[in-house]
Design an enzyme around this catalytic site. Sequence first.
Site, short mmCIF file in Angstrom:
data_model
loop_
_atom_site.label_atom_id
_atom_site.label_comp_id
_atom_site.label_asym_id
_atom_site.label_seq_id
_atom_site.Cartn_x
_atom_site.Cartn_y
_atom_site.Cartn_z
N CYS A 73 20.29 6.23 -11.19
CA CYS A 73 21.97 6.82 -10.98
C CYS A 73 21.18 7.83 -12.72
O CYS A 73 21.32 6.90 -13.54
CB CYS A 73 22.75 5.81 -11.02
SG CYS A 73 24.59 7.40 -11.70
N CYS A 196 25.99 14.94 -10.64
CA CYS A 196 25.53 13.64 -10.29
C CYS A 196 24.01 13.98 -10.43
O CYS A 196 23.18 15.30 -10.10
CB CYS A 196 25.07 13.85 -8.50
SG CYS A 196 24.12 12.76 -7.71
N1 LIG Z 1 25.08 7.56 -5.00
C1 LIG Z 1 23.85 7.84 -5.43
C2 LIG Z 1 23.96 7.06 -6.38
C3 LIG Z 1 24.36 8.00 -7.89
C4 LIG Z 1 23.83 9.40 -8.36
C5 LIG Z 1 24.62 9.72 -9.83
N2 LIG Z 1 25.56 10.16 -9.47
C6 LIG Z 1 23.81 10.07 -10.75
O1 LIG Z 1 24.44 11.13 -11.60
O2 LIG Z 1 22.45 10.38 -9.85
C7 LIG Z 1 22.84 7.07 -4.81
O3 LIG Z 1 23.38 6.26 -3.56
O4 LIG Z 1 21.77 7.79 -4.44
#
Ligand SMILES: N[C@@H](CCC[C@H](N)C(=O)O)C(=O)O
EC number: 5.1.1.7
Length: 264
Positions: A73, A196
């Site tokens: 993340c 994200c």
């Molecule tokens: N949901 C994603 C992991 C989290 C990503 C995140 N919010 C970021 O900021 O990179 C996954 O399961 O790949």
Amino acid sequence: MQISFHKYQGTGNDFVMIDDRQRTFPEDNSEVIGFLCDRKMGVGADGVILIQEHPEHDFRMIYYNPDGSKSLCGNGSRCAIAFAKALGMIGDKTVFETTDGVHDAFIQGEIVHFHLHDVNTVEHQGNDFFIDTGSPHHVQLVEDVAAVEIVSEGSAIRYDEKYSPGGTNVNFLQQQESQISVRTYERGVEGETLSCGTGVTACALAASFLNYESPVSVETKGGQLSVSFEKKGEQHFENIYLAGPAKKVFEGIVEVPVQNEIPS
Ligand SMILES: N[C@@H](CCC[C@H](N)C(=O)O)C(=O)O
């Protein structure tokens, strides 16, 4: 069971942060993680992050999606770095371990710069890209990102056979004059998040194929991020940094119902 937590957000991607140096958190318990992320029954967040001691590096960070799955993340890492600094575990520079290995990072004022691993492969076909920035990301170029039906269009790609069984995160990218705008459907959250970090990074690398140069400014619903990189050859990227704010929102103690009383 009572759990002390801090709530942090990085451009609106929000996390329940746990100081787990005493190793008391029920690790990998997806019901407890889901409860903490629940915006009605629990604290409410896009994920849960544990900070633990590490034998060689400054700390270990474990990130969980609300469904209990793990991945890298980017925004969570930036928040974990700010949290580790607030806990007195680090100064303005750090080396720590997370889901995909060891990373370094530094803090400049309010901005946390997180160094991602090199990217060696970019799949590109027409308006679509697939780039793994530590987490898997499909990137689709669109004319008007505000008009995208994120949940229906994102989940159709997330669950496409091509990405089975692990699935992918899905980002929609609109080109603008001097920046790109991005909205993301996150797997594990199974919905749109305000930002994200690994997705924004994938979009910035994709933007280099559209003649954007490093650093790429990225607008998300939760605020502004910047991604810098060195492009070495057609598909190889080094020195990839995701930079942006990471802020504490509040802290507290939450009463977690006993296992079989957690609402599903
Ligand atoms: N949901 C994603 C992991 C989290 C990503 C995140 N919010 C970021 O900021 O990179 C996954 O399961 O790949």
